[in-house]
Write a protein that holds these residues in place. Structure first.
Motif, PDB file in Angstrom:
ATOM      1  N   ALA A 159       1.590   3.572 -16.362  1.00 36.47           N
ATOM      2  CA  ALA A 159       0.491   2.898 -17.061  1.00 36.47           C
ATOM      3  C   ALA A 159       0.720   1.397 -17.251  1.00 36.47           C
ATOM      4  O   ALA A 159       0.419   0.834 -18.292  1.00 36.47           O
ATOM      5  CB  ALA A 159       0.227   3.576 -18.406  1.00 36.47           C
ATOM      6  N   ASP A 160       1.234   0.734 -16.186  1.00 37.65           N
ATOM      7  CA  ASP A 160       1.450  -0.713 -16.280  1.00 37.65           C
ATOM      8  C   ASP A 160       0.393  -1.509 -15.514  1.00 37.65           C
ATOM      9  O   ASP A 160       0.565  -2.692 -15.246  1.00 37.65           O
ATOM     10  CB  ASP A 160       2.853  -1.090 -15.805  1.00 37.65           C
ATOM     11  N   ASP A 161      -0.704  -0.844 -15.159  1.00 40.95           N
ATOM     12  CA  ASP A 161      -1.825  -1.467 -14.445  1.00 40.95           C
ATOM     13  C   ASP A 161      -1.462  -2.006 -13.068  1.00 40.95           C
ATOM     14  O   ASP A 161      -2.094  -2.928 -12.566  1.00 40.95           O
ATOM     15  CB  ASP A 161      -2.475  -2.582 -15.289  1.00 40.95           C
ATOM     16  N   SER A 162      -0.433  -1.427 -12.463  1.00 41.12           N
ATOM     17  CA  SER A 162      -0.092  -1.742 -11.083  1.00 41.12           C
ATOM     18  C   SER A 162       0.686  -0.566 -10.503  1.00 41.12           C
ATOM     19  O   SER A 162       1.264   0.225 -11.240  1.00 41.12           O
ATOM     20  CB  SER A 162       0.709  -3.038 -10.985  1.00 41.12           C
ATOM     21  N   LEU A 163       0.655  -0.484  -9.184  1.00 44.62           N
ATOM     22  CA  LEU A 163       1.360   0.610  -8.519  1.00 44.62           C
ATOM     23  C   LEU A 163       2.646   0.079  -7.888  1.00 44.62           C
ATOM     24  O   LEU A 163       2.613  -0.835  -7.061  1.00 44.62           O
ATOM     25  CB  LEU A 163       0.489   1.234  -7.428  1.00 44.62           C
ATOM     26  N   SER A 164       3.751   0.645  -8.292  1.00 47.73           N
ATOM     27  CA  SER A 164       5.033   0.329  -7.666  1.00 47.73           C
ATOM     28  C   SER A 164       5.075   1.031  -6.313  1.00 47.73           C
ATOM     29  O   SER A 164       4.227   1.877  -6.010  1.00 47.73           O
ATOM     30  CB  SER A 164       6.180   0.840  -8.537  1.00 47.73           C
ATOM     31  N   PHE A 165       6.089   0.721  -5.533  1.00 47.18           N
ATOM     32  CA  PHE A 165       6.231   1.406  -4.249  1.00 47.18           C
ATOM     33  C   PHE A 165       6.350   2.916  -4.461  1.00 47.18           C
ATOM     34  O   PHE A 165       5.735   3.696  -3.747  1.00 47.18           O
ATOM     35  CB  PHE A 165       7.433   0.873  -3.462  1.00 47.18           C
ATOM     36  N   ALA A 166       7.129   3.332  -5.447  1.00 50.89           N
ATOM     37  CA  ALA A 166       7.325   4.773  -5.705  1.00 50.89           C
ATOM     38  C   ALA A 166       5.995   5.449  -6.056  1.00 50.89           C
ATOM     39  O   ALA A 166       5.721   6.560  -5.586  1.00 50.89           O
ATOM     40  CB  ALA A 166       8.339   4.985  -6.818  1.00 50.89           C
ATOM     41  N   GLU A 167       5.181   4.798  -6.864  1.00 52.21           N
ATOM     42  CA  GLU A 167       3.873   5.368  -7.224  1.00 52.21           C
ATOM     43  C   GLU A 167       2.957   5.430  -6.006  1.00 52.21           C
ATOM     44  O   GLU A 167       2.262   6.427  -5.781  1.00 52.21           O
ATOM     45  CB  GLU A 167       3.221   4.536  -8.340  1.00 52.21           C
ATOM     46  N   PHE A 168       2.979   4.376  -5.192  1.00 53.09           N
ATOM     47  CA  PHE A 168       2.183   4.346  -3.970  1.00 53.09           C
ATOM     48  C   PHE A 168       2.621   5.459  -3.024  1.00 53.09           C
ATOM     49  O   PHE A 168       1.797   6.186  -2.473  1.00 53.09           O
ATOM     50  CB  PHE A 168       2.335   2.975  -3.299  1.00 53.09           C
TER      51      PHE A 168
END
Length: 184
Positions: free
Chosen positions: A157-166
Motif C-alpha cells: 500500500a505504498d502507491d507504487s509497484l515494486s519489482f516483486a509486486e509486479f
C-alpha cells in the motif's frame, strides 16, 4: 560481403551463444535482420550504431505501442541508437527461448516510464493509454482501472509497484510470455 558465416568468427558466435538464448544459426539470422535495416552502415561496420527509428522499422515493433520504450531499455548507449549487440540482446529477451523471469524483468523496465525502479499510478495510466490507443478510456474509467490494479497488486500500500509486486501480478497472467515475444 560473401556468406553470412564469415560475418563472425566461430569464437564470436560461441560467445554470443553463451550470452543469449540463441543458437549460432539464430544469431546469424538476427544479424541478417539487423543488416537489412541499414545495409550500407552494417556492411561498413557489422556492429554499427543504428538510429532507433530504423530499429522500430522491424514489423513487430512497427505495431507495438511500446516500441520507443523497448528500444530505449535495450540501447546501451542511451543516445537513441542501438548496436548489433543491443539488437541481439533485445531479440534474445523477446525470443521463445528466454525464460519468463527475464521477460518479467524487462517488462518491468519497459513499463517504468519515469525510470525510478517502481511502477507508479502514472506509469500504469501510460501503459493503459498506449494499449487502448484511439479507444481511450474516460478519466473516470482510467482512474477506476488503476485503482483496481493497485488494490490487487500494491501489497504494501505504498502507491507504487515494486519489482516483486509486479512479478507477482505477472505470474497471474498466463498469456504474458506469449505476448512478450518477437518471432525471428
Amino acid at each position: 560481403m560473401g556468406s553470412s558465416q564469415s560475418v563472425f568468427t566461430e569464437q564470436e558466435l560461441e560467445e554470443y551463444q553463451e550470452l543469449t538464448y540463441f543458437t549460432k544459426k539464430e544469431i546469424l539470422h538476427v544479424h541478417k535482420c539487423y543488416r537489412q535495416l541499414d545495409p550500407a552502415s552494417v556492411d561498413t561496420d557489422r556492429n554499427a550504431k543504428l538510429p532507433i527509428e530504423k530499429i522500430r522499422d522491424i514489423s513487430e515493433l512497427k505495431v507495438n505501442p511500446f516500441s520507443d520504450r523497448i528500444c530505449k531499455v535495450f540501447s546501451s548507449s542511451g543516445d537513441g541508437q542501438m548496436t548489433f549487440e543491443d539488437f541481439l540482446d533485445m531479440m534474445s529477451v523477446f525470443s521463445d527461448a528466454a525464460p519468463k523471469s527475464v521477460k518479467v524483468e524487462y517488462a518491468f523496465r519497459i513499463y517504468d516510464f519515469d525510470e525510478d525502479d517502481m511502477i507508479s499510478e502514472e506509469d500504469v495510466k501510460e501503459v493503459v493509454n498506449r494499449l487502448t490507443g484511439d479507444q481511450r478510456l474516460s478519466d473516470d474509467q482510467l482512474n477506476q482501472l488503476v485503482k483496481n490494479i493497485f488494490d490487487e497488486a500494491d501489497l504494501d500500500a505504498d502507491d507504487s509497484l515494486s519489482f516483486a509486486e509486479f512479478e507477482h501480478v505477472i505470474s497471474k497472467a498466463p498469456d504474458f510470455v506469449n505476448s512478450f515475444r518477437i518471432r525471428l
